[in-house]
Design a protein around this motif. Structure first.
Motif, PDB file in Angstrom:
ATOM      1  N   ASP A  26      49.048  34.776  51.784  1.00 43.05           N
ATOM      2  CA  ASP A  26      48.848  34.949  50.351  1.00 43.05           C
ATOM      3  C   ASP A  26      47.662  34.138  49.835  1.00 43.05           C
ATOM      4  N   LEU A  27      47.100  33.299  50.691  1.00 46.69           N
ATOM      5  CA  LEU A  27      45.978  32.460  50.294  1.00 46.69           C
ATOM      6  C   LEU A  27      44.671  33.122  50.678  1.00 46.69           C
ATOM      7  N   MET A  28      43.688  33.003  49.783  1.00 44.19           N
ATOM      8  CA  MET A  28      42.368  33.574  50.041  1.00 44.19           C
ATOM      9  C   MET A  28      41.318  32.491  49.858  1.00 44.19           C
ATOM     10  N   LYS A  84      45.500  31.674  45.343  1.00 43.94           N
ATOM     11  CA  LYS A  84      46.689  32.449  45.651  1.00 43.94           C
ATOM     12  C   LYS A  84      46.469  33.854  45.108  1.00 43.94           C
ATOM     13  N   ARG A  85      46.753  34.851  45.934  1.00 44.60           N
ATOM     14  CA  ARG A  85      46.527  36.242  45.533  1.00 44.60           C
ATOM     15  C   ARG A  85      47.267  36.563  44.229  1.00 44.60           C
ATOM     16  N   ALA A  86      48.469  36.042  44.052  1.00 42.14           N
ATOM     17  CA  ALA A  86      49.238  36.294  42.829  1.00 42.14           C
ATOM     18  C   ALA A  86      48.516  35.741  41.603  1.00 42.14           C
ATOM     19  N   ASP A  87      47.859  34.572  41.739  1.00 41.58           N
ATOM     20  CA  ASP A  87      47.108  33.996  40.620  1.00 41.58           C
ATOM     21  C   ASP A  87      45.890  34.844  40.282  1.00 41.58           C
ATOM     22  N   VAL A  88      45.216  35.358  41.298  1.00 41.52           N
ATOM     23  CA  VAL A  88      44.044  36.211  41.072  1.00 41.52           C
ATOM     24  C   VAL A  88      44.480  37.502  40.384  1.00 41.52           C
ATOM     25  N   ASP A  89      45.571  38.094  40.856  1.00 44.56           N
ATOM     26  CA  ASP A  89      46.074  39.321  40.237  1.00 44.56           C
ATOM     27  C   ASP A  89      46.512  39.085  38.796  1.00 44.56           C
ATOM     28  N   ALA A  90      47.150  37.949  38.521  1.00 45.04           N
ATOM     29  CA  ALA A  90      47.566  37.618  37.156  1.00 45.04           C
ATOM     30  C   ALA A  90      46.346  37.436  36.256  1.00 45.04           C
ATOM     31  N   TRP A  91      45.296  36.803  36.779  1.00 43.58           N
ATOM     32  CA  TRP A  91      44.065  36.622  36.010  1.00 43.58           C
ATOM     33  C   TRP A  91      43.433  37.973  35.694  1.00 43.58           C
ATOM     34  N   LEU A  92      43.413  38.873  36.688  1.00 44.09           N
ATOM     35  CA  LEU A  92      42.879  40.212  36.462  1.00 44.09           C
ATOM     36  C   LEU A  92      43.675  40.958  35.393  1.00 44.09           C
ATOM     37  N   ASP A  93      45.000  40.881  35.457  1.00 44.45           N
ATOM     38  CA  ASP A  93      45.843  41.545  34.457  1.00 44.45           C
ATOM     39  C   ASP A  93      45.590  41.004  33.067  1.00 44.45           C
ATOM     40  N   ALA A  94      45.440  39.677  32.954  1.00 43.81           N
ATOM     41  CA  ALA A  94      45.165  39.077  31.648  1.00 43.81           C
ATOM     42  C   ALA A  94      43.808  39.529  31.107  1.00 43.81           C
ATOM     43  N   ARG A  95      42.819  39.614  31.974  1.00 43.38           N
ATOM     44  CA  ARG A  95      41.497  40.093  31.555  1.00 43.38           C
ATOM     45  C   ARG A  95      41.561  41.533  31.099  1.00 43.38           C
ATOM     46  N   ARG A  96      42.320  42.344  31.821  1.00 47.56           N
ATOM     47  CA  ARG A  96      42.438  43.763  31.483  1.00 47.56           C
ATOM     48  C   ARG A  96      43.110  43.920  30.116  1.00 47.56           C
ATOM     49  N   ARG A  97      44.158  43.137  29.858  1.00 52.64           N
ATOM     50  CA  ARG A  97      44.842  43.218  28.551  1.00 52.64           C
ATOM     51  C   ARG A  97      43.921  42.761  27.423  1.00 52.64           C
ATOM     52  N   THR A  98      43.118  41.731  27.678  1.00 53.22           N
ATOM     53  CA  THR A  98      42.193  41.219  26.667  1.00 53.22           C
ATOM     54  C   THR A  98      41.121  42.256  26.334  1.00 53.22           C
ATOM     55  N   GLU A  99      40.617  42.929  27.346  1.00 55.77           N
ATOM     56  CA  GLU A  99      39.552  43.913  27.169  1.00 55.77           C
ATOM     57  C   GLU A  99      40.025  45.159  26.447  1.00 55.77           C
ATOM     58  N   THR A 100      41.305  45.493  26.566  1.00 52.93           N
ATOM     59  CA  THR A 100      41.795  46.721  25.940  1.00 52.93           C
ATOM     60  C   THR A 100      42.202  46.524  24.490  1.00 52.93           C
ATOM     61  N   HIS A 101      42.242  45.300  24.025  1.00 53.56           N
ATOM     62  CA  HIS A 101      42.618  45.038  22.619  1.00 53.56           C
ATOM     63  C   HIS A 101      41.429  44.786  21.747  1.00 53.56           C
ATOM     64  N   ALA A 137      42.736  30.843  38.740  1.00 52.63           N
ATOM     65  CA  ALA A 137      43.136  29.499  39.158  1.00 52.63           C
ATOM     66  C   ALA A 137      42.951  29.341  40.654  1.00 52.63           C
ATOM     67  N   GLY A 138      42.318  28.268  41.041  1.00 49.35           N
ATOM     68  CA  GLY A 138      42.118  27.953  42.443  1.00 49.35           C
ATOM     69  C   GLY A 138      42.440  26.483  42.667  1.00 49.35           C
ATOM     70  N   PHE A 139      42.443  26.089  43.906  1.00 49.63           N
ATOM     71  CA  PHE A 139      42.734  24.695  44.223  1.00 49.63           C
ATOM     72  C   PHE A 139      42.017  24.319  45.507  1.00 49.63           C
ATOM     73  N   ARG A 140      41.838  23.031  45.699  1.00 48.45           N
ATOM     74  CA  ARG A 140      41.185  22.552  46.897  1.00 48.45           C
ATOM     75  C   ARG A 140      42.228  22.292  47.970  1.00 48.45           C
ATOM     76  N   LEU A 141      41.915  22.731  49.160  1.00 48.03           N
ATOM     77  CA  LEU A 141      42.718  22.463  50.335  1.00 48.03           C
ATOM     78  C   LEU A 141      41.763  21.820  51.320  1.00 48.03           C
TER      79      LEU A 141
END
Length: 69
Positions: free
Chosen positions: A12-14, A52-69, A41-45
């Motif tokens: 799940d990490l990229m 985390k793929r889930a964080d990237v997907d959540a960021w994309l969803d938030a951007r998409r919702r912002t752009e459509t309003h 959101a990212g972090f140092r390892l």
């Protein structure tokens, strides 16, 4: 995929490069977004920046919702 304990698995990490490819944007742009605090959101390892793929997907969803309003 998450385990039953809620922790992310290694798959799940990229890396920065993998995340940039996933977002179809240059690595430099992703670094700039991180610098501005606007990207996913990212972090140092160790010395590597990971996402985390889930964080990237959540960021994309938030951007998409912002752009459509």
């Amino acid at each position: 995929m998450t385990s039953t304990t809620g922790r992310s698995s290694a798959s799940d990490l990229m890396t920065l490069a993998e995340t940039a490819a996933y977002l179809r944007t240059p690595v430099a742009t992703l670094r700039y977004w991180r610098h501005l605090g606007e990207g996913p959101a990212g972090f140092r390892l160790g010395r590597r920046v990971m996402f985390k793929r889930a964080d990237v997907d959540a960021w994309l969803d938030a951007r998409r919702r912002t752009e459509t309003h």
